[in-house]
Write an enzyme that holds these catalytic residues in place. Sequence first.
Site, PDB file in Angstrom:
ATOM      1  N   THR A   1      23.267  28.374  40.062  1.00 23.64           N
ATOM      2  CA  THR A   1      22.444  27.670  40.548  1.00 23.64           C
ATOM      3  C   THR A   1      22.066  26.806  39.734  1.00 23.64           C
ATOM      4  OG1 THR A   1      20.884  29.127  40.929  1.00 23.64           O
ATOM      5  CG2 THR A   1      21.985  28.718  42.787  1.00 23.64           C
ATOM      6  N   HIS A   2      20.877  26.803  38.144  1.00 25.17           N
ATOM      7  CA  HIS A   2      20.922  26.389  37.181  1.00 25.17           C
ATOM      8  C   HIS A   2      21.666  25.769  36.524  1.00 25.17           C
ATOM      9  CE1 HIS A   2      17.235  28.715  37.247  1.00 25.17           C
ATOM     10  NE2 HIS A   2      16.944  28.540  38.461  1.00 25.17           N
ATOM     11  N   LEU A   3      22.342  24.472  36.352  1.00 24.72           N
ATOM     12  CA  LEU A   3      23.204  23.901  35.450  1.00 24.72           C
ATOM     13  C   LEU A   3      22.527  21.930  35.028  1.00 24.72           C
ATOM     14  CD1 LEU A   3      25.464  23.426  39.349  1.00 24.72           C
ATOM     15  CD2 LEU A   3      25.430  25.036  36.957  1.00 24.72           C
TER      16      LEU A   3
END
Length: 542
Positions: A456-458
Amino acid sequence: MKFPVPGFIRRQALGTSHVHGLAGPDALYDSYDVVVVGSGASGAIAASEFVRAGLRTLVLEEGGWLRPDAANALVDADAERALAGNGELGWSTRGWPWSTRNLGGGTVFYGGASFRYTDFDFDPRARITAEGLHVHWPITGADLAASYDEIEALLHVNKPSPAGAKDRPASLGLPAEHLWQAAQRLGHHPLATPLAIDRQRCDHCSLCISAQCDRGAKRDVVQAVLKPLAESPHLTLLTGVKALSLQQESARKVSAVQCLDLSSGTTRVIRGRLFVLACNAIQTAALLLRSQTSHAPRGIGNEHDMVGRGLCMKLSEYTQGVVAMDPEAVQRHPIGYRGPFSGVSVLDHYLDERCPTGVGGLIYETKHDEWQPMEVPGLLLRVETILADHPSAANRVRLSSERDRWGLPRLMIDYRTDARDAARLEYMCDRSAEWLRAAGADAIQREPSQYVMGSTHLHGTCRAGTDPASSVVDRDGRVHSVENVHVVDGSYMPYPGGLNPTLTIQANALRIARGLARAPATAHSANALQTAAAAQGTASCS
Protein backbone atom coordinates in the site's frame (compact mmCIF):
# COMPACT_ATOMS: atom_id res chain seq x y z
CA MET A 1 -21.22 -6.18 -21.30
CA LYS A 2 -22.60 -5.23 -17.91
CA PHE A 3 -21.17 -5.94 -14.46
CA PRO A 4 -23.11 -5.63 -11.19
CA VAL A 5 -22.31 -2.93 -8.66
CA PRO A 6 -20.60 -4.59 -5.65
CA GLY A 7 -22.87 -5.01 -2.66
CA PHE A 8 -20.55 -3.03 -0.42
CA ILE A 9 -21.19 0.20 -2.40
CA ARG A 10 -23.76 2.66 -1.05
CA ARG A 11 -26.74 3.46 -3.24
CA GLN A 12 -27.15 7.02 -1.96
CA ALA A 13 -25.02 10.01 -2.91
CA LEU A 14 -22.45 11.73 -0.73
CA GLY A 15 -24.06 15.05 -1.69
CA THR A 16 -25.52 16.95 -4.63
CA SER A 17 -22.14 16.95 -6.35
CA HIS A 18 -21.93 13.14 -6.37
CA VAL A 19 -22.94 11.05 -9.38
CA HIS A 20 -22.38 7.29 -9.62
CA GLY A 21 -21.84 6.05 -13.16
CA LEU A 22 -22.26 7.76 -16.49
CA ALA A 23 -25.85 8.67 -15.76
CA GLY A 24 -26.46 10.75 -18.86
CA PRO A 25 -25.74 14.15 -20.42
CA ASP A 26 -27.62 16.09 -17.77
CA ALA A 27 -25.40 14.80 -14.97
CA LEU A 28 -22.08 15.98 -16.41
CA TYR A 29 -20.71 19.06 -18.11
CA ASP A 30 -19.21 18.88 -21.57
CA SER A 31 -15.93 20.31 -20.31
CA TYR A 32 -14.20 21.01 -16.99
CA ASP A 33 -11.50 23.36 -15.85
CA VAL A 34 -9.79 20.52 -14.01
CA VAL A 35 -10.17 16.73 -14.21
CA VAL A 36 -8.69 14.93 -11.18
CA VAL A 37 -8.27 11.17 -11.63
CA GLY A 38 -8.44 9.47 -8.25
CA SER A 39 -10.21 10.44 -5.01
CA GLY A 40 -7.69 9.13 -2.49
CA ALA A 41 -5.10 10.82 -0.31
CA SER A 42 -3.70 13.15 -2.97
CA GLY A 43 -6.65 13.47 -5.33
CA ALA A 44 -9.05 14.72 -2.67
CA ILE A 45 -6.55 17.29 -1.39
CA ALA A 46 -5.86 18.57 -4.92
CA ALA A 47 -9.54 18.70 -5.83
CA SER A 48 -10.31 20.71 -2.71
CA GLU A 49 -7.89 23.42 -3.82
CA PHE A 50 -9.45 23.69 -7.26
CA VAL A 51 -13.02 23.73 -5.97
CA ARG A 52 -12.26 26.42 -3.42
CA ALA A 53 -10.61 28.49 -6.15
CA GLY A 54 -13.90 28.44 -8.06
CA LEU A 55 -12.74 26.10 -10.82
CA ARG A 56 -15.21 23.64 -12.31
CA THR A 57 -13.68 20.38 -11.09
CA LEU A 58 -14.40 16.76 -11.99
CA VAL A 59 -13.08 13.98 -9.75
CA LEU A 60 -13.05 10.55 -11.40
CA GLU A 61 -13.09 7.52 -9.09
CA GLU A 62 -13.50 3.98 -10.39
CA GLY A 63 -14.71 2.68 -7.02
CA GLY A 64 -17.79 3.81 -5.13
CA TRP A 65 -18.72 5.23 -1.74
CA LEU A 66 -18.45 2.32 0.66
CA ARG A 67 -21.22 1.16 2.93
CA PRO A 68 -20.32 1.79 6.58
CA ASP A 69 -20.08 -1.95 7.30
CA ALA A 70 -17.76 -2.68 4.36
CA ALA A 71 -14.55 -4.19 5.68
CA ASN A 72 -11.10 -3.92 4.16
CA ALA A 73 -10.89 -7.63 3.34
CA LEU A 74 -14.16 -7.50 1.40
CA VAL A 75 -13.03 -4.55 -0.70
CA ASP A 76 -9.61 -6.09 -1.32
CA ALA A 77 -11.22 -9.31 -2.51
CA ASP A 78 -12.93 -7.34 -5.30
CA ALA A 79 -9.70 -5.71 -6.47
CA GLU A 80 -8.17 -6.61 -9.80
CA ARG A 81 -5.00 -8.68 -9.45
CA ALA A 82 -1.93 -7.73 -11.43
CA LEU A 83 0.45 -10.13 -13.12
CA ALA A 84 3.30 -9.93 -10.64
CA GLY A 85 6.77 -11.42 -10.91
CA ASN A 86 9.98 -11.21 -8.93
CA GLY A 87 12.33 -12.85 -11.43
CA GLU A 88 12.46 -16.09 -9.45
CA LEU A 89 8.97 -17.47 -9.08
CA GLY A 90 7.76 -16.50 -12.53
CA TRP A 91 4.52 -14.69 -13.27
CA SER A 92 1.35 -15.25 -11.29
CA THR A 93 -1.93 -13.49 -10.67
CA ARG A 94 -1.12 -12.72 -7.08
CA GLY A 95 -0.42 -9.04 -6.68
CA TRP A 96 -2.90 -6.19 -6.45
CA PRO A 97 -2.21 -2.82 -8.05
CA TRP A 98 -3.85 -0.50 -5.52
CA SER A 99 -4.54 -0.18 -1.84
CA THR A 100 -8.32 -0.12 -2.14
CA ARG A 101 -10.61 0.86 -5.01
CA ASN A 102 -13.20 3.16 -3.49
CA LEU A 103 -14.05 6.76 -2.71
CA GLY A 104 -11.27 8.03 -0.45
CA GLY A 105 -8.83 5.36 -1.64
CA GLY A 106 -6.57 3.75 0.91
CA THR A 107 -7.21 6.40 3.56
CA VAL A 108 -10.53 4.76 4.44
CA PHE A 109 -8.64 1.73 5.78
CA TYR A 110 -5.28 3.15 6.75
CA GLY A 111 -4.16 3.51 10.35
CA GLY A 112 -3.55 7.23 9.90
CA ALA A 113 0.25 7.13 10.36
CA SER A 114 1.35 10.62 9.28
CA PHE A 115 5.11 11.12 9.47
CA ARG A 116 6.99 14.04 7.95
CA TYR A 117 9.90 13.00 5.77
CA THR A 118 13.38 13.90 6.99
CA ASP A 119 15.87 16.03 5.09
CA PHE A 120 17.71 12.82 4.19
CA ASP A 121 14.62 11.44 2.42
CA PHE A 122 14.64 14.35 -0.02
CA ASP A 123 18.34 13.99 -0.80
CA PRO A 124 19.86 10.62 0.16
CA ARG A 125 22.82 10.83 -2.23
CA ALA A 126 25.38 10.74 0.58
CA ARG A 127 24.46 7.11 1.28
CA ILE A 128 22.16 5.86 -1.49
CA THR A 129 22.97 5.25 -5.16
CA ALA A 130 20.84 3.66 -7.85
CA GLU A 131 22.33 2.65 -11.18
CA GLY A 132 20.88 4.72 -14.00
CA LEU A 133 18.45 6.65 -11.76
CA HIS A 134 18.78 9.78 -9.66
CA VAL A 135 17.59 9.55 -6.06
CA HIS A 136 17.28 13.20 -5.00
CA TRP A 137 14.02 15.11 -5.20
CA PRO A 138 13.80 18.40 -7.14
CA ILE A 139 12.31 19.95 -3.98
CA THR A 140 13.39 20.00 -0.35
CA GLY A 141 11.59 19.52 2.92
CA ALA A 142 11.47 23.30 3.29
CA ASP A 143 9.30 23.48 0.16
CA LEU A 144 6.70 21.35 1.95
CA ALA A 145 6.91 22.91 5.41
CA ALA A 146 3.82 25.11 5.11
CA SER A 147 1.84 22.33 3.42
CA TYR A 148 2.81 19.89 6.16
CA ASP A 149 1.50 22.35 8.75
CA GLU A 150 -1.79 22.75 6.94
CA ILE A 151 -2.42 19.07 6.32
CA GLU A 152 -1.56 18.19 9.91
CA ALA A 153 -4.09 20.75 11.15
CA LEU A 154 -6.74 19.50 8.75
CA LEU A 155 -6.25 15.87 9.76
CA HIS A 156 -5.75 16.50 13.51
CA VAL A 157 -2.32 14.89 13.44
CA ASN A 158 -0.75 14.80 16.89
CA LYS A 159 2.72 16.32 17.07
CA PRO A 160 5.40 13.77 18.02
CA SER A 161 7.10 14.42 21.33
CA PRO A 162 10.51 16.07 20.87
CA ALA A 163 13.55 13.82 20.76
CA GLY A 164 14.81 13.25 24.26
CA ALA A 165 11.46 13.78 25.94
CA LYS A 166 11.13 11.43 28.91
CA ASP A 167 7.43 11.71 29.70
CA ARG A 168 5.29 9.32 27.72
CA PRO A 169 1.84 10.43 26.52
CA ALA A 170 -1.05 9.58 28.83
CA SER A 171 -3.15 8.16 25.98
CA LEU A 172 -0.98 5.13 25.18
CA GLY A 173 -2.37 1.63 25.16
CA LEU A 174 -0.81 -0.99 27.42
CA PRO A 175 1.53 -2.48 24.75
CA ALA A 176 2.81 0.99 23.84
CA GLU A 177 3.52 1.77 27.49
CA HIS A 178 5.75 -1.30 27.71
CA LEU A 179 7.47 -0.46 24.42
CA TRP A 180 8.03 3.17 25.44
CA GLN A 181 9.76 2.16 28.65
CA ALA A 182 11.82 -0.46 26.81
CA ALA A 183 12.97 2.05 24.22
CA GLN A 184 14.22 4.33 26.99
CA ARG A 185 16.07 1.43 28.62
CA LEU A 186 17.85 0.86 25.31
CA GLY A 187 18.84 4.51 25.17
CA HIS A 188 16.45 5.25 22.33
CA HIS A 189 14.19 8.28 21.93
CA PRO A 190 10.59 7.01 21.66
CA LEU A 191 8.06 9.18 19.85
CA ALA A 192 4.29 9.12 19.95
CA THR A 193 3.31 7.83 16.52
CA PRO A 194 1.78 10.78 14.61
CA LEU A 195 -1.74 9.73 13.62
CA ALA A 196 -4.49 11.43 11.61
CA ILE A 197 -7.06 10.87 14.34
CA ASP A 198 -9.30 13.36 16.15
CA ARG A 199 -8.67 12.28 19.73
CA GLN A 200 -11.81 14.09 20.91
CA ARG A 201 -13.92 11.66 18.88
CA CYS A 202 -11.85 8.50 19.27
CA ASP A 203 -13.23 5.86 21.63
CA HIS A 204 -10.53 3.25 20.86
CA CYS A 205 -13.18 1.06 19.25
CA SER A 206 -10.86 -0.57 16.69
CA LEU A 207 -7.39 -0.45 15.22
CA CYS A 208 -8.63 1.62 12.25
CA ILE A 209 -7.22 -0.59 9.48
CA SER A 210 -9.58 -3.51 8.90
CA ALA A 211 -12.79 -1.47 9.35
CA GLN A 212 -14.02 2.04 8.69
CA CYS A 213 -14.38 4.63 11.42
CA ASP A 214 -18.06 5.35 12.10
CA ARG A 215 -17.34 8.23 14.50
CA GLY A 216 -15.41 10.44 12.10
CA ALA A 217 -12.39 10.21 14.38
CA LYS A 218 -10.04 8.81 11.75
CA ARG A 219 -9.49 11.66 9.32
CA ASP A 220 -9.74 9.81 6.04
CA VAL A 221 -10.25 12.11 3.07
CA VAL A 222 -13.94 11.27 2.70
CA GLN A 223 -14.60 12.61 6.19
CA ALA A 224 -12.04 15.40 6.21
CA VAL A 225 -12.15 16.71 2.63
CA LEU A 226 -14.85 15.35 0.32
CA LYS A 227 -17.89 15.52 2.60
CA PRO A 228 -17.39 19.24 3.30
CA LEU A 229 -17.32 19.82 -0.49
CA ALA A 230 -20.16 17.49 -1.40
CA GLU A 231 -22.69 20.27 -1.99
CA SER A 232 -20.36 22.57 -3.91
CA PRO A 233 -21.59 23.69 -7.35
CA HIS A 234 -17.97 23.70 -8.54
CA LEU A 235 -17.49 19.96 -7.92
CA THR A 236 -18.65 16.89 -9.81
CA LEU A 237 -17.69 13.72 -7.95
CA LEU A 238 -18.08 10.86 -10.42
CA THR A 239 -17.72 7.36 -8.96
CA GLY A 240 -17.93 3.94 -10.58
CA VAL A 241 -16.12 5.28 -13.65
CA LYS A 242 -12.61 4.33 -14.75
CA ALA A 243 -10.28 6.61 -16.70
CA LEU A 244 -9.21 4.55 -19.72
CA SER A 245 -6.85 6.94 -21.50
CA LEU A 246 -5.98 10.57 -22.09
CA GLN A 247 -6.53 12.00 -25.56
CA GLN A 248 -4.59 14.60 -27.52
CA GLU A 249 -5.49 16.96 -30.35
CA SER A 250 -2.08 18.62 -30.32
CA ALA A 251 1.38 17.49 -29.32
CA ARG A 252 1.73 19.63 -26.19
CA LYS A 253 -1.72 19.30 -24.67
CA VAL A 254 -4.21 16.69 -23.53
CA SER A 255 -7.74 17.56 -24.53
CA ALA A 256 -9.93 14.87 -22.95
CA VAL A 257 -10.14 11.66 -20.96
CA GLN A 258 -11.97 8.57 -22.17
CA CYS A 259 -13.99 6.95 -19.37
CA LEU A 260 -15.69 3.61 -18.78
CA ASP A 261 -18.74 3.01 -16.57
CA LEU A 262 -17.74 -0.18 -14.75
CA SER A 263 -21.28 -1.42 -14.24
CA SER A 264 -22.93 -0.60 -17.59
CA GLY A 265 -19.93 -0.79 -19.93
CA THR A 266 -20.82 2.66 -21.30
CA THR A 267 -17.92 4.83 -22.44
CA ARG A 268 -17.72 8.59 -22.72
CA VAL A 269 -15.15 11.24 -23.56
CA ILE A 270 -14.94 14.16 -21.13
CA ARG A 271 -13.00 17.28 -22.06
CA GLY A 272 -10.87 19.35 -19.73
CA ARG A 273 -8.29 22.12 -19.60
CA LEU A 274 -6.09 20.63 -16.90
CA PHE A 275 -5.62 16.98 -15.91
CA VAL A 276 -4.32 15.97 -12.47
CA LEU A 277 -3.41 12.31 -11.94
CA ALA A 278 -3.77 10.91 -8.43
CA CYS A 279 -4.48 7.21 -9.01
CA ASN A 280 -1.42 5.87 -7.11
CA ALA A 281 1.99 4.96 -8.47
CA ILE A 282 0.80 1.85 -10.29
CA GLN A 283 -2.47 3.12 -11.72
CA THR A 284 -1.15 6.54 -12.75
CA ALA A 285 1.67 4.91 -14.70
CA ALA A 286 -0.80 2.49 -16.30
CA LEU A 287 -3.07 5.35 -17.38
CA LEU A 288 -0.20 7.17 -19.06
CA LEU A 289 0.97 3.96 -20.75
CA ARG A 290 -2.57 3.29 -22.06
CA SER A 291 -2.72 6.84 -23.42
CA GLN A 292 -1.13 6.02 -26.77
CA THR A 293 -1.83 8.74 -29.33
CA SER A 294 -0.40 9.84 -32.66
CA HIS A 295 1.63 12.40 -30.70
CA ALA A 296 2.71 9.88 -28.03
CA PRO A 297 2.76 6.40 -29.59
CA ARG A 298 4.43 4.84 -26.51
CA GLY A 299 2.13 6.56 -24.06
CA ILE A 300 1.95 10.15 -22.85
CA GLY A 301 5.13 11.18 -21.05
CA ASN A 302 6.93 8.00 -22.12
CA GLU A 303 9.23 9.38 -24.82
CA HIS A 304 12.28 8.07 -22.92
CA ASP A 305 10.74 4.81 -21.64
CA MET A 306 10.61 6.17 -18.08
CA VAL A 307 6.88 5.86 -17.30
CA GLY A 308 6.44 2.93 -14.93
CA ARG A 309 10.12 2.60 -14.03
CA GLY A 310 11.56 3.02 -10.55
CA LEU A 311 8.64 1.34 -8.77
CA CYS A 312 9.31 1.26 -5.02
CA MET A 313 7.08 -0.48 -2.47
CA LYS A 314 9.18 -0.25 0.73
CA LEU A 315 10.42 -3.32 2.57
CA SER A 316 8.69 -4.23 5.80
CA GLU A 317 8.27 -7.05 8.28
CA TYR A 318 6.50 -7.62 11.59
CA THR A 319 8.04 -8.98 14.78
CA GLN A 320 6.04 -9.98 17.83
CA GLY A 321 6.49 -11.44 21.29
CA VAL A 322 4.52 -12.04 24.49
CA VAL A 323 5.00 -10.46 27.91
CA ALA A 324 3.82 -12.71 30.75
CA MET A 325 0.83 -10.95 32.31
CA ASP A 326 -2.51 -11.77 33.88
CA PRO A 327 -5.15 -11.22 31.13
CA GLU A 328 -7.29 -9.39 33.69
CA ALA A 329 -4.56 -6.76 33.98
CA VAL A 330 -4.98 -6.06 30.27
CA GLN A 331 -8.72 -5.66 30.81
CA ARG A 332 -8.26 -3.30 33.76
CA HIS A 333 -6.08 -0.90 31.79
CA PRO A 334 -8.11 2.11 30.49
CA ILE A 335 -7.14 1.29 26.88
CA GLY A 336 -5.55 -2.14 27.10
CA TYR A 337 -4.97 -3.68 23.68
CA ARG A 338 -7.52 -1.49 21.91
CA GLY A 339 -6.78 1.05 19.19
CA PRO A 340 -5.43 3.04 17.55
CA PHE A 341 -3.07 0.59 15.89
CA SER A 342 0.13 2.39 16.88
CA GLY A 343 1.18 4.45 19.86
CA VAL A 344 4.97 4.55 19.84
CA SER A 345 7.77 4.73 17.26
CA VAL A 346 11.56 4.82 17.25
CA LEU A 347 13.76 6.44 14.62
CA ASP A 348 17.08 5.77 16.32
CA HIS A 349 18.05 3.34 13.55
CA TYR A 350 16.88 5.55 10.68
CA LEU A 351 20.50 6.39 9.89
CA ASP A 352 22.65 3.74 11.53
CA GLU A 353 26.28 3.09 10.63
CA ARG A 354 25.96 -0.53 11.76
CA CYS A 355 23.23 -1.19 9.20
CA PRO A 356 24.34 -2.17 5.68
CA THR A 357 24.66 1.08 3.61
CA GLY A 358 24.29 3.05 6.87
CA VAL A 359 20.57 3.53 6.22
CA GLY A 360 18.10 1.71 8.44
CA GLY A 361 14.46 2.61 8.88
CA LEU A 362 11.48 3.10 11.13
CA ILE A 363 10.28 0.69 13.81
CA TYR A 364 6.86 1.30 15.29
CA GLU A 365 4.11 -0.44 17.19
CA THR A 366 1.57 -2.13 14.89
CA LYS A 367 -1.02 -4.09 16.82
CA HIS A 368 -2.97 -6.88 15.12
CA ASP A 369 -6.07 -5.75 13.24
CA GLU A 370 -8.41 -7.54 15.64
CA TRP A 371 -8.50 -5.39 18.76
CA GLN A 372 -10.23 -7.94 21.01
CA PRO A 373 -7.96 -9.50 23.65
CA MET A 374 -5.64 -11.94 21.90
CA GLU A 375 -5.70 -15.59 22.95
CA VAL A 376 -2.14 -15.57 24.25
CA PRO A 377 -0.83 -16.15 27.79
CA GLY A 378 -0.08 -12.51 28.46
CA LEU A 379 0.30 -9.21 26.63
CA LEU A 380 1.11 -9.41 22.92
CA LEU A 381 3.64 -6.85 21.64
CA ARG A 382 3.98 -6.40 17.88
CA VAL A 383 6.10 -3.95 15.90
CA GLU A 384 6.80 -3.38 12.24
CA THR A 385 9.96 -2.13 10.61
CA ILE A 386 9.72 -0.12 7.38
CA LEU A 387 12.63 0.90 5.19
CA ALA A 388 13.04 2.53 1.81
CA ASP A 389 14.00 0.29 -1.09
CA HIS A 390 16.71 1.30 -3.56
CA PRO A 391 15.09 2.61 -6.76
CA SER A 392 15.74 0.39 -9.76
CA ALA A 393 14.88 0.94 -13.41
CA ALA A 394 14.13 -2.79 -13.68
CA ASN A 395 11.37 -2.55 -11.05
CA ARG A 396 8.47 -1.24 -13.05
CA VAL A 397 4.85 -1.26 -14.18
CA ARG A 398 4.09 -2.48 -17.70
CA LEU A 399 1.08 -3.39 -19.82
CA SER A 400 0.49 -7.03 -20.69
CA SER A 401 -0.76 -8.46 -23.97
CA GLU A 402 -3.46 -10.19 -21.90
CA ARG A 403 -6.76 -8.37 -21.50
CA ASP A 404 -8.95 -7.94 -18.44
CA ARG A 405 -12.74 -8.26 -18.29
CA TRP A 406 -13.14 -4.77 -19.74
CA GLY A 407 -10.80 -5.47 -22.64
CA LEU A 408 -7.96 -3.38 -21.21
CA PRO A 409 -4.33 -4.55 -21.09
CA ARG A 410 -3.66 -6.22 -17.78
CA LEU A 411 -1.03 -4.73 -15.52
CA MET A 412 2.35 -6.34 -15.05
CA ILE A 413 4.51 -5.56 -12.03
CA ASP A 414 8.22 -6.37 -12.19
CA TYR A 415 9.73 -6.22 -8.72
CA ARG A 416 12.84 -7.83 -7.27
CA THR A 417 14.26 -6.93 -3.86
CA ASP A 418 17.76 -5.45 -3.95
CA ALA A 419 20.27 -7.60 -2.04
CA ARG A 420 21.39 -4.52 -0.12
CA ASP A 421 17.83 -3.93 1.03
CA ALA A 422 17.36 -7.57 2.05
CA ALA A 423 20.44 -7.26 4.28
CA ARG A 424 19.12 -4.02 5.74
CA LEU A 425 15.76 -5.66 6.49
CA GLU A 426 17.51 -8.45 8.42
CA TYR A 427 19.36 -5.89 10.48
CA MET A 428 16.18 -3.96 11.26
CA CYS A 429 14.28 -7.12 12.20
CA ASP A 430 17.07 -7.89 14.67
CA ARG A 431 16.62 -4.42 16.14
CA SER A 432 12.87 -5.03 16.37
CA ALA A 433 13.44 -8.25 18.31
CA GLU A 434 15.91 -6.44 20.54
CA TRP A 435 13.26 -3.86 21.39
CA LEU A 436 10.70 -6.53 22.23
CA ARG A 437 13.15 -8.41 24.47
CA ALA A 438 13.92 -5.17 26.31
CA ALA A 439 10.17 -4.90 26.95
CA GLY A 440 10.21 -8.32 28.63
CA ALA A 441 8.78 -10.30 25.73
CA ASP A 442 9.75 -13.83 24.78
CA ALA A 443 8.55 -16.29 22.14
CA ILE A 444 9.79 -13.80 19.53
CA GLN A 445 8.42 -14.50 16.04
CA ARG A 446 8.72 -12.79 12.66
CA GLU A 447 5.86 -12.32 10.21
CA PRO A 448 6.54 -11.36 6.57
CA SER A 449 4.41 -8.49 5.25
CA GLN A 450 4.23 -9.78 1.65
CA TYR A 451 5.19 -6.31 0.40
CA VAL A 452 6.30 -7.74 -2.97
CA MET A 453 2.67 -8.62 -3.78
CA GLY A 454 1.71 -4.97 -3.98
CA SER A 455 2.37 -2.76 -1.02
CA THR A 456 0.00 0.00 0.00
CA HIS A 457 3.13 2.20 -0.05
CA LEU A 458 3.68 2.87 -3.74
CA HIS A 459 6.23 5.27 -5.20
CA GLY A 460 8.35 6.29 -8.12
CA THR A 461 6.83 5.33 -11.47
CA CYS A 462 6.51 8.94 -12.72
CA ARG A 463 9.68 10.19 -11.09
CA ALA A 464 10.23 13.92 -10.62
CA GLY A 465 13.41 15.54 -11.87
CA THR A 466 14.94 18.25 -14.02
CA ASP A 467 16.09 16.06 -16.94
CA PRO A 468 13.27 14.78 -19.19
CA ALA A 469 15.50 11.92 -20.29
CA SER A 470 15.61 10.44 -16.78
CA SER A 471 12.33 11.62 -15.24
CA VAL A 472 8.66 11.93 -16.18
CA VAL A 473 7.57 15.10 -14.35
CA ASP A 474 9.16 18.34 -13.19
CA ARG A 475 9.28 19.76 -9.66
CA ASP A 476 5.64 20.82 -9.90
CA GLY A 477 4.47 17.42 -11.12
CA ARG A 478 3.99 18.50 -14.74
CA VAL A 479 4.64 15.81 -17.32
CA HIS A 480 7.65 17.14 -19.22
CA SER A 481 6.25 16.61 -22.70
CA VAL A 482 2.79 18.15 -22.20
CA GLU A 483 1.61 21.42 -20.72
CA ASN A 484 -1.54 20.43 -18.86
CA VAL A 485 -1.00 17.06 -17.15
CA HIS A 486 0.30 16.95 -13.58
CA VAL A 487 1.01 14.04 -11.24
CA VAL A 488 0.39 14.52 -7.50
CA ASP A 489 0.49 11.00 -6.01
CA GLY A 490 3.37 8.85 -4.78
CA SER A 491 4.58 8.10 -8.32
CA TYR A 492 6.23 11.57 -8.13
CA MET A 493 8.81 10.34 -5.59
CA PRO A 494 12.30 9.62 -7.00
CA TYR A 495 13.29 8.16 -3.60
CA PRO A 496 10.57 6.55 -1.47
CA GLY A 497 11.77 7.59 1.98
CA GLY A 498 11.72 5.25 4.94
CA LEU A 499 8.50 6.46 6.57
CA ASN A 500 4.80 6.04 5.89
CA PRO A 501 4.38 8.30 2.83
CA THR A 502 0.77 9.50 3.02
CA LEU A 503 1.35 12.83 4.77
CA THR A 504 4.18 13.74 2.39
CA ILE A 505 2.09 12.76 -0.64
CA GLN A 506 -0.74 14.97 0.62
CA ALA A 507 1.55 17.90 1.42
CA ASN A 508 3.09 17.73 -2.05
CA ALA A 509 -0.34 17.46 -3.67
CA LEU A 510 -1.43 20.58 -1.78
CA ARG A 511 1.71 22.46 -2.88
CA ILE A 512 1.24 21.53 -6.54
CA ALA A 513 -2.53 22.07 -6.65
CA ARG A 514 -2.35 25.45 -4.94
CA GLY A 515 0.13 26.66 -7.52
CA LEU A 516 -2.11 25.44 -10.34
CA ALA A 517 -5.27 26.88 -8.80
CA ARG A 518 -3.65 30.31 -8.75
CA ALA A 519 -2.49 30.09 -12.37
CA PRO A 520 -4.88 31.95 -14.71
CA ALA A 521 -4.41 29.32 -17.45
CA THR A 522 -6.57 26.87 -15.50
CA ALA A 523 -9.61 29.16 -15.44
CA HIS A 524 -12.65 28.19 -17.49
CA SER A 525 -14.30 31.56 -17.77
CA ALA A 526 -13.91 35.19 -16.80
CA ASN A 527 -15.96 34.49 -13.69
CA ALA A 528 -13.69 31.60 -12.70
CA LEU A 529 -10.65 33.79 -13.29
CA GLN A 530 -12.03 36.40 -10.93
CA THR A 531 -12.87 33.77 -8.32
CA ALA A 532 -9.41 32.23 -8.50
CA ALA A 533 -7.76 35.64 -8.19
CA ALA A 534 -9.91 36.52 -5.18
CA ALA A 535 -8.98 33.21 -3.56
CA GLN A 536 -5.24 33.86 -3.91
CA GLY A 537 -3.63 33.87 -0.50
CA THR A 538 -6.72 32.48 1.22
CA ALA A 539 -7.41 29.19 -0.53
CA SER A 540 -7.41 26.34 1.96
CA CYS A 541 -7.98 22.63 1.99
CA SER A 542 -9.50 22.74 5.44
